[in-house]
Design an enzyme around this catalytic site. Structure first.
Site, PDB file in Angstrom:
ATOM      1  N   SER A 101       2.938  -0.567   8.995  1.00 38.80           N
ATOM      2  CA  SER A 101       1.514  -1.283   8.922  1.00 38.80           C
ATOM      3  C   SER A 101       0.383  -1.776   9.895  1.00 38.80           C
ATOM      4  O   SER A 101      -0.627  -1.941   9.405  1.00 38.80           O
ATOM      5  CB  SER A 101       1.740  -1.813   7.817  1.00 38.80           C
ATOM      6  OG  SER A 101       2.752  -1.980   6.392  1.00 38.80           O
ATOM      7  N   LYS A 104      -2.770  -0.068   9.394  1.00 40.29           N
ATOM      8  CA  LYS A 104      -3.965  -0.942   8.985  1.00 40.29           C
ATOM      9  C   LYS A 104      -5.296  -1.604   9.779  1.00 40.29           C
ATOM     10  O   LYS A 104      -6.536  -1.580   8.649  1.00 40.29           O
ATOM     11  CB  LYS A 104      -3.624  -2.097   7.788  1.00 40.29           C
ATOM     12  CG  LYS A 104      -2.519  -0.954   6.709  1.00 40.29           C
ATOM     13  CD  LYS A 104      -1.953  -1.823   5.510  1.00 40.29           C
ATOM     14  CE  LYS A 104      -0.953  -1.300   4.848  1.00 40.29           C
ATOM     15  NZ  LYS A 104      -0.250  -0.886   5.057  1.00 40.29           N
ATOM     16  N   SER A 159       0.085  -6.248   2.605  1.00 40.46           N
ATOM     17  CA  SER A 159       0.169  -5.250   3.575  1.00 40.46           C
ATOM     18  C   SER A 159       0.363  -3.888   2.236  1.00 40.46           C
ATOM     19  O   SER A 159       0.954  -3.726   2.267  1.00 40.46           O
ATOM     20  CB  SER A 159       1.484  -5.052   4.594  1.00 40.46           C
ATOM     21  OG  SER A 159       1.230  -3.944   5.280  1.00 40.46           O
TER      22      SER A 159
END
Length: 331
Positions: A101, A104, A159
């Protein structure tokens, strides 16, 4: 391109190139550059050449009296001064690894500027249909109307891959967003990153590096919205009839699970998948300096090791306010 991380080794001018530097666009200047002021001019392009940051092992040139580097088990890591762009030390900086993640950060750099935070959107079934099995979720529900700002809090704090899917649809679609992210990475000089799934969910061929993640983190600090979201510890998320609390999963920020919060931590983003292991890109202000640290896949036992290894790297500079010698490259 403009340089973000450059290095001070005695190398030929041709090696000061995209292949060896952490490079940022003018809009993604150092975190210490005041918002609203003109960015530094774009330097001339350089021919590709070798870079010390591409060498295997740990790269650092300590000055006399410099502290020893901590024992870090991560497969790849990098620490830099976010204001000056100086890379203090790195290990396998360009090793291509699954980012989980932390990708991101690139998603936010790409999509966040295009969607007004106050925009309201009612989520459809199709937008949530392809969220990967086992994904981290914030709890986005079909038929519910959300503000874009709520969805971004879901991305940065929880997340939430569900929030990423909705924002990607608003930003032009899943595949189009992946392509835009790829273009954004290239524009920043982040050449190790290959985007397949914009939420960071494991996908064949999806990789990044400690170098590239530091680029994304440093660029993100330039955007006040990015900086605010990534540094938010707690928030409320809309639910049926009422909101519910969500908390940032970055333990260095919240101090959860026995991890002591790091003084001056700005935030940025953590991640985990079984394939990527634990990953983290973090930034902190200590003693007049802003540091950015990226850590990928610690090999030591324990899911919290990524935070302690990031802390140890950040402490190289923090105690005295200046680093007495670790100085070799620049972002």
């Amino acid at each position: 391109m403009i340089t973000g991380f450059s290095y001070r080794a005695a190398v030929s001018a041709c090696s000061l190139c995209v292949a060896g530097l952490l490079v940022l666009t003018p809009a993604a200047a150092a975190a210490g550059h005041p918002a609203g002021e003109p960015a530094p001019p774009r330097p001339p392009a350089a021919m590709p050449g070798p870079s010390l940051l591409y060498r295997s092992g740990t790269q650092v040139r300590p000055h006399r009296g410099a502290p020893e580097l901590p024992d870090v088990s991560a497969l790849s890591w990098l620490i830099a001064d976010a204001s000056s762009g100086e890379v203090l030390a790195a290990h396998e900086a360009h090793r291509e690894l699954p980012p989980a993640s932390t990708l991101k950060t690139l998603f936010a750099l790409t999509v966040l500027p295009t969607l007004p935070g106050g925009l309201q959107h009612t989520v459809s079934y199709d937008e949530l249909a392809d969220v990967g099995e086992g994904s981290s979720l914030v709890g986005v529900e079909e038929g519910h109307t959300y503000q874009v700002a709520d969805l971004w809090r879901g991305v940065f704090l929880s997340s939430g891959n569900d929030a990423v899917h909705v924002l990607a649809r608003l930003g032009g679609g899943w595949e189009a967003t992946a392509a835009r992210m790829q273009d954004k990475a290239r524009s920043l000089g982040a050449l190790d990153t290959h985007v397949v799934s914009p939420d960071g969910y494991d996908a064949p061929g999806q990789v990044s590096s400690a170098f590239d993640l530091a680029v994304f983190g440093r660029a993100g600090l330039r955007d006040p919205d990015f900086a605010r979201y990534c540094g938010t510890a707690e928030a409320s998320f809309p639910g049926d009839g009422s909101s519910y609390p969500i908390e940032n999963t970055n333990r260095l920020l919240t101090g959860e699970d026995g991890v002591a919060p790091y003084p001056g931590l700005i935030g940025i983003k953590n991640g985990y998948t079984s394939n990527a292991g634990n990953t983290l890109v973090a930034a902190a202000r200590r003693n007049g300096h802003t540091l950015v640290v990226s850590v990928l896949n610690p090999q030591a036992d324990g899911g919290l090791t990524v935070y302690e290894e990031a802390r140890a790297l950040a402490e190289i500079r923090a105690p005295a306010g200046t680093l007495p010698g670790v100085s070799s490259f620049q972002l």
